[in-house]
Enzyme design. Structure first.
Site, PDB file in Angstrom:
ATOM      1  N   ASP A   1      -2.298  -9.871  -7.917  1.00 41.32           N
ATOM      2  CA  ASP A   1      -0.917 -10.619  -7.937  1.00 41.32           C
ATOM      3  C   ASP A   1      -0.012  -9.470  -8.086  1.00 41.32           C
ATOM      4  OD1 ASP A   1       0.889 -12.688  -8.040  1.00 41.32           O
ATOM      5  OD2 ASP A   1       0.070 -13.393  -9.708  1.00 41.32           O
ATOM      6  N   LEU A   2       0.619  -9.162  -7.182  1.00 49.93           N
ATOM      7  CA  LEU A   2       1.636  -8.163  -7.319  1.00 49.93           C
ATOM      8  C   LEU A   2       2.541  -7.837  -8.278  1.00 49.93           C
ATOM      9  CD1 LEU A   2       2.694  -5.352  -5.454  1.00 49.93           C
ATOM     10  CD2 LEU A   2       4.341  -7.102  -4.441  1.00 49.93           C
ATOM     11  N   ASP A   3       2.462  -6.681  -9.015  1.00 49.95           N
ATOM     12  CA  ASP A   3       3.459  -6.691 -10.004  1.00 49.95           C
ATOM     13  C   ASP A   3       3.247  -7.557 -11.168  1.00 49.95           C
ATOM     14  OD1 ASP A   3       4.576  -4.276  -9.102  1.00 49.95           O
ATOM     15  OD2 ASP A   3       6.302  -5.198  -8.379  1.00 49.95           O
ATOM     16  N   GLU A   4       2.371  -8.406 -11.181  1.00 52.51           N
ATOM     17  CA  GLU A   4       2.062  -9.619 -12.085  1.00 52.51           C
ATOM     18  C   GLU A   4       0.911  -9.107 -13.099  1.00 52.51           C
ATOM     19  OE1 GLU A   4       4.034 -12.210 -12.755  1.00 52.51           O
ATOM     20  OE2 GLU A   4       5.374 -11.545 -11.205  1.00 52.51           O
TER      21      GLU A   4
END
Lengths: 294, 294, 294, 294
Positions: free
Chosen positions: A236-239
């Site tokens: 979950d990109l940048d999360e």
């Protein structure tokens, strides 16, 4: 260059210290059981931090133990961990974590990591810097770190780059991968392979801005703080779980470029801090949250 | 209660100072023209800040002028402003801004505003506190501020509350409306009527969290900073031009409730700061951004 | 090495901007007179900050002007300054300040200055690094900066070092001398020669500690903040006008060595900030205080 | 007034938690022994922090334990403490510390303490506010706290005031004395009687300034940070063990009065923080240093 000794005063070299981390379901008697094993090994507890997560019912502990013989310590504590169904690590405090840096063109974060590794502030070894551009090569070579440049202009080259990352991790027994403004989206497969051992840095704002060119959006909205967040890499990109965050005050006179420059400063120091804590076994995962025993 | 004199040391009372703000299209000669008018009025410039926005091509200026006769000053500078097509304000620095506070149940932000108004830190008068709950009444009365309680449980009562706000603004010549944890969504109509004269406070995080219970989300994600943003009220909920932001460090041991308590602290001090700057004519609007001449 | 281009995004290159600073006795009409000269030269004021010191009765101004021909600007403003009895500087904003770095053994502050000069963050040129130890030589050479090592073990060598500083200042037309953990007491004579053009950095605490080994004292007292102060060099050791200060939070677990390491971080960023402001002509002296037009 | 319920959201009320603090000479097996007693009492360790001081060879521990019956806990842990020669406290986490506030004329710190006690943020009871001026009386009465005013204009009255402090401490079973800008020098005798149970607040600067009117000195020197230090009261004036410190950024435009106002803000929040930690048994003394288990 090999005889360069920076005169930065070194962090105190601990005595024969070992670091133990332990994660298991929370139940009465864990600390008592573990400290019993330490006593049985002739060890002394120099530092101990623990946390019980009411969110997940999990128990987290980090302790530094001084002991004459580390083998005794392992012999005593591993059975305790097994009995508790715990995940445990037992590691000499002075051992340096083997760290791979992935970069691109931006030098600020990579420079900070290399300088602080050399000065002794970061307890890591850096066997390799890899990047999709050549520009960081001189910097890496100045610090005697082998540099590998693989251009990435399409999906095939990207897959090759990631494959090469896997090989370097295996060859060099890498324990930590640092994305120091790597600027490439990591494939879901590699994300999963690197779960819990890869740290990314990105800029942050209050409020958050979605979409392209967040600094331009932040400028348009007139934010008064810019910052950076270091987090674990997840699909979950940048999360991913947040490790550390810092902000800096800005005002209406700052241009978009100046906001970027100030944001980069925060990126460097936030990433370096996260790497230091990771190398010292201070970061444990509680579901999607980090426990950071600073 | 009227003779209570808090012994808080007062901010220096300026001499016969006047504050001028001026906003117009940027063009050569503005400062020269305005300062010429000040000289002609026998005034002396004590402080001057200006900013040219490359985003909008607008020019912004705030100056403090000491002058024997404020009427002379107005007579000289108003024609200059007219010639420039500028929006201008000319106001005695010691004049206290007439401020209406809208609250609900939470006391922290209202308490801070009332205490700092009384201590002389905030250059405002507070002719009224209005709330949709009764609980803040005692606090307002302690500070001798008339308190008006209008319950709001449905759309009709909400409309009545807002109508009463309009009346109080007219009756009391209100110049600033402060939403101190008012907790009600302001109708688009009232938002527009209050454009540029109403300040709201809300909690902020990196990254931002959308949806209900942001503190719970922030806890789940393991944020390391919580903060607050003071902004102008616009129809675009919580998206108005940002005036001020602050953050505080938190860690994994903080419960959701503790995050809230720490967030409230930041709300109080951030809102009070924004009100102070507004009352001192330090905030000008550049499209969707604020120029804050601190 | 000369073709190394760090990919750090550069601060926006201003158009044909000139920076004017002006210091004189406060009297009505100064801003009007100066801006009149700017208008006459066909210039536009992009930024202007001023301050009237009630302590000394002095007036301070910094303005950035865009203008087609800088010679016109100088021709118009210099007579105004003369009439006001003012000290004035008129300088192209893009001109890089010629800066001499004096170091010793510690690398942290020197490394930060060299990296940020190279990345374009600091608008300076560095024609020379001088040190009383050899250890910083490799670092300077990596950044293509000539390095001069003169051992100092007694008063005669110290006098020779200072004499060589004077020569380098003359040969290289040095405008700013930065003591980046230079660790030598500067002679009163050199202090006076460098008045207003030399910046020093040192660690700072609340409260201050006198005498040897302040970090040890700070540790013994249990301070919760360590920091750094950048100030002008004066004959009164470590007591020159303060330019910038920063602090960082510490706690009881930090050893003396760790306090030192964290203090060094603050030293680096505080010194770099001070150098940046100086090179941008943002620092003016008001007796023993600095006016910093940030 | 007794039915006023501030709507400030309360800090989570812990379950049947007990707080244990333990201080003794460092020796292997302490944590193991203490946690054994907790297990024997049927308790669960919710939180545990410890620290071994290399300076003094002392060991410090704070733990929160949930347990069905506190009497069992005391019966098990007290013998362990006795065997270790340890100083121990065992206290219900929800018990509110009985706190006496000493003030003078300034309201800012007292107001912050009273408001946060009422809102539930501070786990204390305040049976009395005492002051040598009458001005704080209304504020105390608003919060239903008995107020005692004893004028102090000479040494006899001062002795009488201190004698009355002793009586109130005895009558009200006071556990913490807070000097909230008390402005009187405490006699050496009373200092010793209050050792470890009295907290003072004072302004702080980098560097420190000795002598009268430090804000004026700080202004003259052009400091860029002002702050506050909360510390234990000792006979060595303003030199007691430091509990907490905070700073705020200031600049050359701030007048002496403004520096004072900003310093007062830092005083309020720093003192309140120190009181909170003390009431939660988070502060232990290691010679002249504090161990703060935050």
């Amino acid at each position: 260059m090999t005889d360069l000794k920076f005169a930065t005063e070194k962090i105190e070299n601990p005595r024969a210290h070992w670091v133990i981390t332990l994660v298991c379901d929370d139940t009465p008697g864990i600390v008592h059981a573990l400290t019993g094993a330490v006593v049985a090994a002739g060890g002394n507890i120099e530092e101990l931090q623990q946390f019980s997560s009411t969110d997940t019912g999990r128990f987290f502990l980090r302790t530094e133990v001084s002991v004459a013989d580390g083998a005794d310590l392992q012999a005593e504590v591993l059975p305790v961990a097994k009995r508790l169904g715990a995940k445990i690590t037992v590691d000499p405090a002075e051992r340096k974590l083997r760290t791979l840096i992935l970069g691109s063109k931006a030098a600020h974060a990579v420079n900070d990591l290399l300088f602080r590794q050399r000065s002794g502030y970061l307890p890591i070894e850096i066997p390799r810097v890899m990047a999709n551009h050549a520009v960081l090569g001189d910097l890496a070579r100045f610090y005697d770190v082998p540099f590998e440049h693989l251009p990435v202009t399409g999906p095939e080259e990207k897959a090759a780059f990631e494959q090469r990352v896997r090989e370097v991790i295996a060859e060099e027994q890498i324990e930590l991968v640092v994305l120091a403004r790597y600027m490439q989206i990591v494939s879901p497969e590699l994300c999963e392979e690197l779960a819990g051992m890869a740290i990314n840095i990105h800029h942050s704002f209050l409020p958050g801005f979605k979409g392209a060119n967040p600094y331009r959006q932040a400028h348009a909205r007139g934010v008064k703080l810019v910052g950076a967040t270091a987090h674990f890499v997840t699909t979950d990109l940048d999360e991913g779980p947040i490790i550390e965050q810092n902000v800096r005050r800005v005002d209406h006179t700052n241009t978009v470029k100046q906001l970027q420059a100030m944001g980069q400063d925060e990126e460097s120091r936030t990433l370096t801090q996260a790497v230091k804590w990771f190398a010292e076994h201070r970061i444990l995962l509680d579901g999607h949250r980090t426990i950071v025993f600073r």
